[in-house]
Scaffold this motif. Sequence first.
Motif, PDB file in Angstrom:
ATOM      1  N   UNK A 344       0.820  -1.211   0.000  1.00  0.00           N
ATOM      2  CA  UNK A 344       0.000   0.000   0.000  1.00  0.00           C
ATOM      3  C   UNK A 344       0.851   1.258   0.000  1.00  0.00           C
ATOM      4  N   UNK A 345       2.048   1.174   0.588  1.00  0.00           N
ATOM      5  CA  UNK A 345       2.867   2.367   0.741  1.00  0.00           C
ATOM      6  C   UNK A 345       4.022   2.317  -0.249  1.00  0.00           C
ATOM      7  N   UNK A 346       3.910   3.061  -1.313  1.00  0.00           N
ATOM      8  CA  UNK A 346       4.893   2.999  -2.383  1.00  0.00           C
ATOM      9  C   UNK A 346       6.261   3.466  -1.914  1.00  0.00           C
ATOM     10  N   UNK A 347       6.319   4.396  -1.001  1.00  0.00           N
ATOM     11  CA  UNK A 347       7.590   4.946  -0.565  1.00  0.00           C
ATOM     12  C   UNK A 347       8.269   4.055   0.471  1.00  0.00           C
ATOM     13  N   UNK A 348       7.575   3.026   0.895  1.00  0.00           N
ATOM     14  CA  UNK A 348       8.163   2.093   1.839  1.00  0.00           C
ATOM     15  C   UNK A 348       8.352   2.659   3.225  1.00  0.00           C
ATOM     16  N   UNK A 349       7.560   3.683   3.568  1.00  0.00           N
ATOM     17  CA  UNK A 349       7.692   4.278   4.893  1.00  0.00           C
ATOM     18  C   UNK A 349       7.100   3.331   5.932  1.00  0.00           C
ATOM     19  N   UNK A 350       7.551   3.441   7.170  1.00  0.00           N
ATOM     20  CA  UNK A 350       6.951   2.571   8.205  1.00  0.00           C
ATOM     21  C   UNK A 350       5.485   2.910   8.412  1.00  0.00           C
ATOM     22  N   UNK A 354      -2.089   5.897  14.316  1.00  0.00           N
ATOM     23  CA  UNK A 354      -3.227   6.811  14.340  1.00  0.00           C
ATOM     24  C   UNK A 354      -2.933   7.965  15.274  1.00  0.00           C
ATOM     25  N   UNK A 355      -3.294   9.177  14.878  1.00  0.00           N
ATOM     26  CA  UNK A 355      -3.031  10.314  15.767  1.00  0.00           C
ATOM     27  C   UNK A 355      -3.772  10.155  17.086  1.00  0.00           C
ATOM     28  N   UNK A 356      -3.097  10.476  18.183  1.00  0.00           N
ATOM     29  CA  UNK A 356      -3.682  10.251  19.501  1.00  0.00           C
ATOM     30  C   UNK A 356      -4.880  11.143  19.758  1.00  0.00           C
ATOM     31  N   UNK A 357      -4.863  12.334  19.188  1.00  0.00           N
ATOM     32  CA  UNK A 357      -5.937  13.287  19.458  1.00  0.00           C
ATOM     33  C   UNK A 357      -7.168  13.021  18.607  1.00  0.00           C
ATOM     34  N   UNK A 397      -8.329   5.732   8.389  1.00  0.00           N
ATOM     35  CA  UNK A 397      -8.103   6.747   9.413  1.00  0.00           C
ATOM     36  C   UNK A 397      -6.622   7.057   9.581  1.00  0.00           C
ATOM     37  N   UNK A 398      -5.772   6.056   9.307  1.00  0.00           N
ATOM     38  CA  UNK A 398      -4.335   6.310   9.433  1.00  0.00           C
ATOM     39  C   UNK A 398      -3.848   7.282   8.364  1.00  0.00           C
ATOM     40  N   UNK A 399      -4.594   7.397   7.275  1.00  0.00           N
ATOM     41  CA  UNK A 399      -4.197   8.289   6.174  1.00  0.00           C
ATOM     42  C   UNK A 399      -5.026   9.574   6.160  1.00  0.00           C
ATOM     43  N   UNK A 400      -5.793   9.765   7.233  1.00  0.00           N
ATOM     44  CA  UNK A 400      -6.671  10.935   7.287  1.00  0.00           C
ATOM     45  C   UNK A 400      -5.850  12.211   7.427  1.00  0.00           C
ATOM     46  N   UNK A 401      -6.297  13.237   6.726  1.00  0.00           N
ATOM     47  CA  UNK A 401      -5.640  14.536   6.804  1.00  0.00           C
ATOM     48  C   UNK A 401      -6.133  15.255   8.053  1.00  0.00           C
ATOM     49  N   UNK A 402      -5.174  15.759   8.815  1.00  0.00           N
ATOM     50  CA  UNK A 402      -5.532  16.531  10.006  1.00  0.00           C
ATOM     51  C   UNK A 402      -5.888  17.944   9.584  1.00  0.00           C
ATOM     52  N   UNK A 403      -7.137  18.330   9.793  1.00  0.00           N
ATOM     53  CA  UNK A 403      -7.601  19.639   9.346  1.00  0.00           C
ATOM     54  C   UNK A 403      -7.403  20.696  10.430  1.00  0.00           C
ATOM     55  N   UNK A 737     -13.699   9.549   4.669  1.00  0.00           N
ATOM     56  CA  UNK A 737     -12.927   9.035   5.803  1.00  0.00           C
ATOM     57  C   UNK A 737     -11.541   9.665   5.886  1.00  0.00           C
ATOM     58  N   UNK A 738     -11.105  10.259   4.789  1.00  0.00           N
ATOM     59  CA  UNK A 738      -9.807  10.941   4.797  1.00  0.00           C
ATOM     60  C   UNK A 738      -9.962  12.462   4.898  1.00  0.00           C
ATOM     61  N   UNK A 739     -11.176  12.923   5.175  1.00  0.00           N
ATOM     62  CA  UNK A 739     -11.475  14.349   5.384  1.00  0.00           C
ATOM     63  C   UNK A 739     -11.499  15.184   4.103  1.00  0.00           C
ATOM     64  N   UNK A 740     -11.785  14.558   2.978  1.00  0.00           N
ATOM     65  CA  UNK A 740     -12.121  15.321   1.776  1.00  0.00           C
ATOM     66  C   UNK A 740     -13.595  15.688   1.880  1.00  0.00           C
ATOM     67  N   UNK A 741     -13.940  16.918   1.570  1.00  0.00           N
ATOM     68  CA  UNK A 741     -15.333  17.358   1.689  1.00  0.00           C
ATOM     69  C   UNK A 741     -16.049  17.196   0.354  1.00  0.00           C
ATOM     70  N   UNK A 742     -17.145  16.465   0.373  1.00  0.00           N
ATOM     71  CA  UNK A 742     -17.990  16.304  -0.803  1.00  0.00           C
ATOM     72  C   UNK A 742     -19.244  17.153  -0.623  1.00  0.00           C
ATOM     73  N   UNK A 743     -19.636  17.882  -1.658  1.00  0.00           N
ATOM     74  CA  UNK A 743     -20.847  18.701  -1.622  1.00  0.00           C
ATOM     75  C   UNK A 743     -21.712  18.331  -2.815  1.00  0.00           C
ATOM     76  N   UNK A 744     -23.022  18.530  -2.679  1.00  0.00           N
ATOM     77  CA  UNK A 744     -23.931  18.155  -3.765  1.00  0.00           C
ATOM     78  C   UNK A 744     -25.101  19.122  -3.836  1.00  0.00           C
TER      79      UNK A 744
END
Length: 749
Positions: A344-350, A354-357, A397-403, A737-744
Amino acid sequence: MAAVQGGPVDAVEEKDIKSEPSNDGCGNNSANDGRPPSTSPGSSASAGSNTSAAGPPEDQQTLLAVLQFLKKNKLTESVDILRREAGLPEDSLDLKVGGDSGAGSGGAPGDGNTGGGDASSLLSRVTTASSAAAPAPTKVVAEDQPDVNVVLSAYSQQGDPKLYPVYYSGLKRFIESVLDCHRAELSQVFYPLFVHMYLELVYNNLESEAKAFFDKFSGDQECYYADDLRVLSSLSKREHMRGNETLLDFRTSKFVLRISRDSYQLLKRHLQERQNNQIWNIIQEHLYIDIFDGMPRSKSQIDAMSGSLAGEGKREANKAKVYYGLLKEPEIELPLDDEDEEAENEEGKPKKKKPKKDNMGSKSKKQDPNAPAQTRIPLPELKDSDKLDKIMYMKEATKRIRLGPDNLPSICFYSFLNAYQGLTAVDFTDDSSLIAGGYADSTVRVWSVTPKKLRRVKSAADLNLIDKESDDVLERIMDEKTSSESKILYGHGGPVYGISFSPDRNYLLSSSEDGTVRLWSLQTFTCLVGYKGHNYPVWDTHFSPHGYYFVSGGHDRVARLWATDHYQPLRIFSGHLADVTCTRFHPNSNYLATGSSDRTIRLWDVLNGNCVRIFTGHKGPIHALAFSPNGKFLASGATDSRVLLWDIGHGLMIGELKGHTDSIYSLRFSRDGEILASGSMDNTVRLWNATKAFDDLETDDFTAATGHVHLQDNSQELLLGTYLSKSTPVIHLHFTRRNLLLAAGAYNP
């Protein structure tokens, strides 16, 4: 009963106010004939000095009114006992009935209604008092005066219509002469008094007097009652009143005023000195004065909470314990090994933690002290597919953007073309893979917003040929011949006003003008159940976050709680005075909120059906509700273009967000609760700093006495961005789930 009491000391007065048993404002009615009504200011002063009730002329008229009422009910023995004790001659009742009863009782000169007519009018209007007034009283002095007073209040309101402007003007002059600090609070009395006096004139077929009264004093009312006054002006005959349920409710329910003790004492003293029974009777019968100790509220504080059909919510109604915490998440082991992570992680990062907050992604192992018990209401058990979905959610959730203020979300707008104002409702699935639209042509349309197309399950004959033990059985059961980007669901007999996906994406709910709620399968794209309970259009429906339960609200002014496997509703939430226009479940599924055209929001306990919060402050019908992810706060939007923020635990308004220029139809918190998004008919999406709005609130500002905090006018500080669509009203918002906002919304050329 009204709070204004003439005789007892203040401590007793407040006790009476707080323990009023008639209607608790939450739709839970209890018997209200258990204790006698309070005495009027005029009568309480005179009751102790009169040795006989037949002394002054006013008391004679009181007796005659009661005697006529008893005679009409054929209680001749009671009539004789009362007449003998009062020392009246045997023919006094007959003389009065045939002669000067109209003038003597304050009736209009030349009024054709004699005693018999008055008694029949009493019968049609006095409800709880009739049972109390029927037994023969042994003393017509202090003890029994309250019963007589209720009868007389209904009787004497047929008085000289010329006195209505006089009484109202007198009170107006008094309130305008008091100190500024009290004037704002006492001015709250104007609107309910004006409405009830006008309705009284209309009820008694005094058309010209009613019109004159309306024309003279309607301009004095607050601007946020303008729509109500327009409706009121169209009611000029008694027949019109019978057909207007909202105003009938206004007449029978008590208008709640929250007033400081000092202001209340001024009003009471004025009414006692003037012996103004006419206004007193209206206050006693139709108003509930909620007294608090402390400084009087300012005009801005009062205006922030005013505007609903029934006044403010009683403080007592907002003191019940609410378990607003989140339920403990089931422990699910994450099957994330290194190979999966590397793929899943192309860059091979560890692997990221999940953010504690994070309010939604990571749940504490400890039980939240404000959370309900896990078993407080029965919730469905997690299926294997639900557990898989939870695992996917945690991965996302691990890839969610912190807004935050410096990191706003991207917004993806879905414009419905060629809808021609026919799009009435929109919803996204929780994983943002499907979008559905409800239409005025009675159809529901479902689209896939991923490359994966929509497919139906194969027929029963084809399913028998499938190897059920194969690993890809879930793929094999789908019929590739039926794949398409969208599906149309037919079945409703009127416009579709509300839709809601189930959390597991297997079902879709839709509510319609035809009075039904339909449950659709997203495996077969057919209707499974039609839930019938509402007798009128159903404006909204919403699935519980845990599935299984759902709520609906409609034109019949009630919300209903359903379970997908029950044909009948499990709970009926009654209390709103107008249409229930929007519904929303709390994140823990133990509570649900309803917004209404009566401009109030109510929070209901799913377990017992009780109303546990009443929020007032909006000046127009409410069309959008959103709970914060942590369950502590509620946001509401209405046709008054304002977003209001509420603290559920304390039951208080804590914020007001101004900026939109048209009705607000959608609200949504980001997944981490940092940002609140609002969508409006003004073609804009606005982002607000929810964290700052809640964190800036000082707990010292919470005043239990007034039930209100001082609102900061800081909308511009909290506004993070305004995003204008080309020509598309925003009717739905959704954070992925990653905090992108969808509007309709539907493009409106």
